[in-house]
Enzyme design. Structure first.
Site, PDB file in Angstrom:
ATOM      1  N   SER A  37      21.130  24.467  40.379  1.00 29.16           N
ATOM      2  CA  SER A  37      21.172  23.164  41.046  1.00 29.16           C
ATOM      3  C   SER A  37      22.563  22.541  40.944  1.00 29.16           C
ATOM      4  O   SER A  37      23.078  22.008  41.941  1.00 29.16           O
ATOM      5  CB  SER A  37      20.107  22.230  40.480  1.00 29.16           C
ATOM      6  OG  SER A  37      20.137  22.253  39.085  1.00 29.16           O
TER       7      SER A  37
ATOM      8  N   ASP B 123      27.043  21.580  32.871  1.00 29.15           N
ATOM      9  CA  ASP B 123      26.760  22.540  33.947  1.00 29.15           C
ATOM     10  C   ASP B 123      27.742  22.400  35.114  1.00 29.15           C
ATOM     11  O   ASP B 123      28.326  23.384  35.584  1.00 29.15           O
ATOM     12  CB  ASP B 123      25.325  22.360  34.460  1.00 29.15           C
ATOM     13  CG  ASP B 123      24.306  22.466  33.344  1.00 29.15           C
ATOM     14  OD1 ASP B 123      24.674  22.916  32.240  1.00 29.15           O
ATOM     15  OD2 ASP B 123      23.142  22.083  33.570  1.00 29.15           O
TER      16      ASP B 123
ATOM     17  N   THR C 265      24.383  19.363  23.082  1.00 28.75           N
ATOM     18  CA  THR C 265      25.455  18.581  22.456  1.00 28.75           C
ATOM     19  C   THR C 265      26.228  17.767  23.493  1.00 28.75           C
ATOM     20  O   THR C 265      26.888  16.801  23.130  1.00 28.75           O
ATOM     21  CB  THR C 265      26.451  19.515  21.732  1.00 28.75           C
ATOM     22  OG1 THR C 265      26.787  20.572  22.631  1.00 28.75           O
ATOM     23  CG2 THR C 265      25.848  20.099  20.470  1.00 28.75           C
TER      24      THR C 265
ATOM     25  N   GLY D 263      17.706  28.651  34.046  1.00 21.06           N
ATOM     26  CA  GLY D 263      18.627  27.957  33.144  1.00 21.06           C
ATOM     27  C   GLY D 263      20.069  28.336  33.378  1.00 21.06           C
ATOM     28  O   GLY D 263      20.908  28.209  32.493  1.00 21.06           O
ATOM     29  N   LEU D 264      20.393  28.793  34.591  1.00 12.14           N
ATOM     30  CA  LEU D 264      21.778  29.189  34.902  1.00 12.14           C
ATOM     31  C   LEU D 264      22.457  28.159  35.805  1.00 12.14           C
ATOM     32  O   LEU D 264      23.491  28.425  36.405  1.00 12.14           O
ATOM     33  CB  LEU D 264      21.800  30.577  35.550  1.00 12.14           C
ATOM     34  CG  LEU D 264      21.155  31.679  34.709  1.00 12.14           C
ATOM     35  CD1 LEU D 264      21.228  33.016  35.424  1.00 12.14           C
ATOM     36  CD2 LEU D 264      21.849  31.777  33.361  1.00 12.14           C
TER      37      LEU D 264
ATOM     38  N   TYR E 153      13.348  16.958  28.192  1.00 14.23           N
ATOM     39  CA  TYR E 153      14.806  16.835  28.122  1.00 14.23           C
ATOM     40  C   TYR E 153      15.183  15.357  27.982  1.00 14.23           C
ATOM     41  O   TYR E 153      15.944  14.973  27.096  1.00 14.23           O
ATOM     42  CB  TYR E 153      15.440  17.432  29.380  1.00 14.23           C
ATOM     43  CG  TYR E 153      16.939  17.444  29.347  1.00 14.23           C
ATOM     44  CD1 TYR E 153      17.630  18.545  28.855  1.00 14.23           C
ATOM     45  CD2 TYR E 153      17.678  16.350  29.790  1.00 14.23           C
ATOM     46  CE1 TYR E 153      19.026  18.556  28.807  1.00 14.23           C
ATOM     47  CE2 TYR E 153      19.062  16.347  29.744  1.00 14.23           C
ATOM     48  CZ  TYR E 153      19.732  17.455  29.260  1.00 14.23           C
ATOM     49  OH  TYR E 153      21.103  17.457  29.207  1.00 14.23           O
TER      50      TYR E 153
HETATM   51  C1  GLA Z   1      20.817  21.517  30.625  1.00 13.94           C
HETATM   52  C2  GLA Z   1      21.628  20.281  30.977  1.00 13.94           C
HETATM   53  C3  GLA Z   1      22.980  20.304  30.270  1.00 13.94           C
HETATM   54  C4  GLA Z   1      22.822  20.542  28.774  1.00 13.94           C
HETATM   55  C5  GLA Z   1      21.880  21.719  28.503  1.00 13.94           C
HETATM   56  C6  GLA Z   1      21.562  21.856  27.049  1.00 13.94           C
HETATM   57  O1  GLA Z   1      21.428  22.654  31.122  1.00 13.94           O
HETATM   58  O2  GLA Z   1      21.819  20.190  32.366  1.00 13.94           O
HETATM   59  O3  GLA Z   1      23.680  19.108  30.509  1.00 13.94           O
HETATM   60  O4  GLA Z   1      22.404  19.382  28.128  1.00 13.94           O
HETATM   61  O5  GLA Z   1      20.669  21.606  29.215  1.00 13.94           O
HETATM   62  O6  GLA Z   1      22.701  22.172  26.336  1.00 13.94           O
END
Ligand code: GLA
Length: 381
Positions: free
Chosen positions: A120, A164, A33, A116-117, A214
């Site tokens: 980077s 992030d 989002t 996914g944490l 993505y």
């Molecule tokens: C990655 C991207 C974020 C966000 C998520 C999905 O972590 O870096 O900006 O878009 O995916 O919510």
């Protein structure tokens, strides 16, 4: 974690000017989002990156990644994307901040890479925060978040949203943050989970298509907005669109490709879901919050198509378990972790069961992280 300052001394033979720590993040709800100008609800976690930095008198950057046992040296002039990704997270922000004086930097961390944490983003935030202190640049945290995002676009090639880096920089202990990605305003909410814990199940898988898919999702959302705009010119992003507009302009009775319709329906419903989830948090209705997490997963898996069999398996494995209040894939997708809200008294039993069935299904070892919510980027002694 061993002392980053000691590493710096060993590497460069002098004491660093300062050391900075920047955390990874979780996201409770509001996935895909951020780049649609919607809402997200991230928090900084107890896994982080640390950097130590010192000035040089010449125009070179000397970098050492302790965990990888790798070093790199570059001239600070004419910085361009580099073949080594961790180097890009450093030089990307140097470029953004238009730094001209060289420096030595050493980094280490304990955020699992590819889970996914946002390891980077944590590196880039740590480096920029350190440079901000070192050269008294006086950027605000929000300015730094936007610079880190731009660096990721330009140097790492991922058209990521703001979540992030925003979360890594702005995190506060035991608080989740509701960020409005359209206005960049945000609010902290204390997270009272009482009898429950936040637990991540790491698939230990990162499918190669993650970053290309993505970028494709971003484009698909933009295509949807362009179609909606023909009838509703005031709609600038999916944040402005209603479900009715999505149905009318993109639905099955239109000439729009079904994929665009699915992507946009997911995003518009997820933006609404986050707003309702805030009320659940405010009223302490954790079960209602958990149900929304399952609904988010369903949308990410079937409509947005960013899940993968391993993530779906992990969510299915807990769906009927009364000790698991909510679960969903987290972050960009195509691997990484699921986020789960699990009753504390059942933690050991649930994780054991899930790990065993995951091993049987995939032949992989499940990594389990029980998360605590911590402060954002800060200077460390
Ligand atoms: C990655 C991207 C974020 C966000 C998520 C999905 O972590 O870096 O900006 O878009 O995916 O919510």
């Amino acid at each position: 974690m061993s002392d980053i300052r000691t590493h710096f001394f060993t590497q460069f033979n002098y004491t660093p000017s300062l050391a900075v720590q920047s955390p990874g993040r979780i996201n409770l709800i509001g996935e895909h989002t951020d780049y649609n100008q919607g809402f997200v609800m991230p928090a900084a976690i107890d896994k982080s990156v640390q950097v130590a930095i010192g000035k040089r008198t010449d125009g070179t950057i000397h970098m050492a990644a302790m965990d990888l046992n790798e070093t790199a040296v570059l001239s600070i002039e004419n910085l361009k994307p580099h073949a080594t990704q961790w180097v890009n997270y450093i030089i990307g922000v140097v470029h953004q901040a238009s730094i001209t004086q060289g420096f030595d930097i050493c980094l280490q961390g304990n955020i699992p890479i590819g889970a996914g944490l946002s390891s980077s983003a944590a590196v880039a935030c740590a480096v920029l925060f350190a440079l901000n202190e070192l050269y008294a640049l006086q950027y605000t945290k929000m300015e730094m978040a936007l610079m880190v995002q731009k660096a990721e676009h330009d140097f790492a090639g991922v058209q990521c949203g703001l979540m992030d880096m925003f979360a890594s920089l702005h995190g506060q202990k035991n608080k989740v943050i509701l960020l409005d990605c359209a206005t960049h305003t945000y609010q902290y909410y204390p997270l009272h989970l009482t009898d429950y814990s936040i637990v991540l199940f790491d698939t230990q898988i990162k499918h190669a298509l993650a970053s290309s898919e993505y970028n494709t999702r971003r484009l698909e959302c933009e295509q949807g907005v362009q179609v909606i705009q023909k009838m509703y010119p005031q709609v600038q992003s999916l944040r402005d669109a209603t479900m009715e507009q999505v149905e009318t302009c993109l639905g099955p009775s239109t000439a729009t490709p079904p994929k665009i319709y699915q992507r946009c329906s997911y995003v518009v419903s997820e933006i609404l879901r986050v707003q309702e989830a805030v009320i659940d948090l405010e009223t302490g209705n954790i079960p209602a919050f958990g149900k929304k997490m399952y609904a988010t997963h369903e949308g990410l898996s079937t409509q947005y198509e960013v899940s993968c069999p391993e993530l779906d398996f992990l969510v299915d494995a807990v769906r009927l378990n009364e000790n698991v209040i909510g679960a969903r894939m987290m972050g960009g997708g195509f691997g990484g972790c699921t986020i789960n809200i699990i009753k504390k008294s059942a933690l050991a039993t649930v994780t054991k069961q899930v790990a065993a069935s995951y091993a049987q299904q995939t032949n992989k070892v499940l990594a389990v992280y029980i998360i605590s919510i911590e402060a954002g980027t800060h200077v460390i002694k």
